[in-house]
Write a protein that holds these residues in place. Structure first.
Motif: not given
Length: 182
Positions: A9-37
């Protein structure tokens, strides 16, 4: 009819959107880490983004050369790398044809992120494309190519990076809940 043949059944919760946002946050964390370290060992990043996405800032001559998409390489010659949490954008200084330039790349403009040193990569659809088409945001691993060549003037990847196998792309299929066999 067994469970594998039943339509999910189609989900009434936007799991795909949440997963993409979480994975984009991985990119942000990598950039933040390299900016400092700084970049550890042989790590380096390929970042492919939509040049016409709202909020992207880059020199007009570069935008004219890459009107749709562009890949930058963060390896040797970049400066002022940062991730702005308020605007959700990557900021970096790069030279194009010997001319220093500041780029601002909203996280939602990123369509690919790769660290070829460890064969790791993520591929996204541009945020407005995924929303407009109402399709899952992640591209299956088997269809995702490796990083593209760097634009002229960007730091060139070393020969071993050019010849490396395509990056490992995260596929969500392994994490999806399967119905019990019965």
């Amino acid at each position: 009819m067994d469970d594998d043949q039943k339509q999910r059944p189609d989900s009434l919760l936007p799991y795909e959107k949440w997963i993409e946002q979480a994975l984009r946050h991985v990119v942000a964390q990598a950039i933040e880490h390299v900016a400092v370290q700084g970049l550890p060992g042989g790590h380096h990043f390929y970042i492919t983004f939509r040049t016409g996405y709202p909020g992207v800032e880059l020199p007009q001559r570069v935008r004219a050369q890459y009107p749709n998409e562009m890949t930058i390489v963060l390896q040797h010659q970049f400066w002022d790398l940062a991730f702005n949490r308020e605007t959700q954008a990557i900021q970096v200084g790069l030279s194009f044809g010997g001319v220093p330039s500041k780029l601002v790349i909203p996280l939602d403009a990123v369509v690919e992120f790769a660290d070829p040193h460890i064969r790791y990569g993520l591929r996204f659809q541009a945020a407005e494309t995924a929303a407009a088409e109402n399709v899952p945001s992640l591209v299956p691993a088997e269809t995702a190519p490796g990083p593209e060549a760097a634009p002229p003037g960007a730091s060139e990847p070393p020969p071993e990076a050019k010849d490396a196998e395509p990056g490992q792309v995260v596929s969500l299929d392994a994490f999806r809940r399967r119905s019990p066999q019965g």
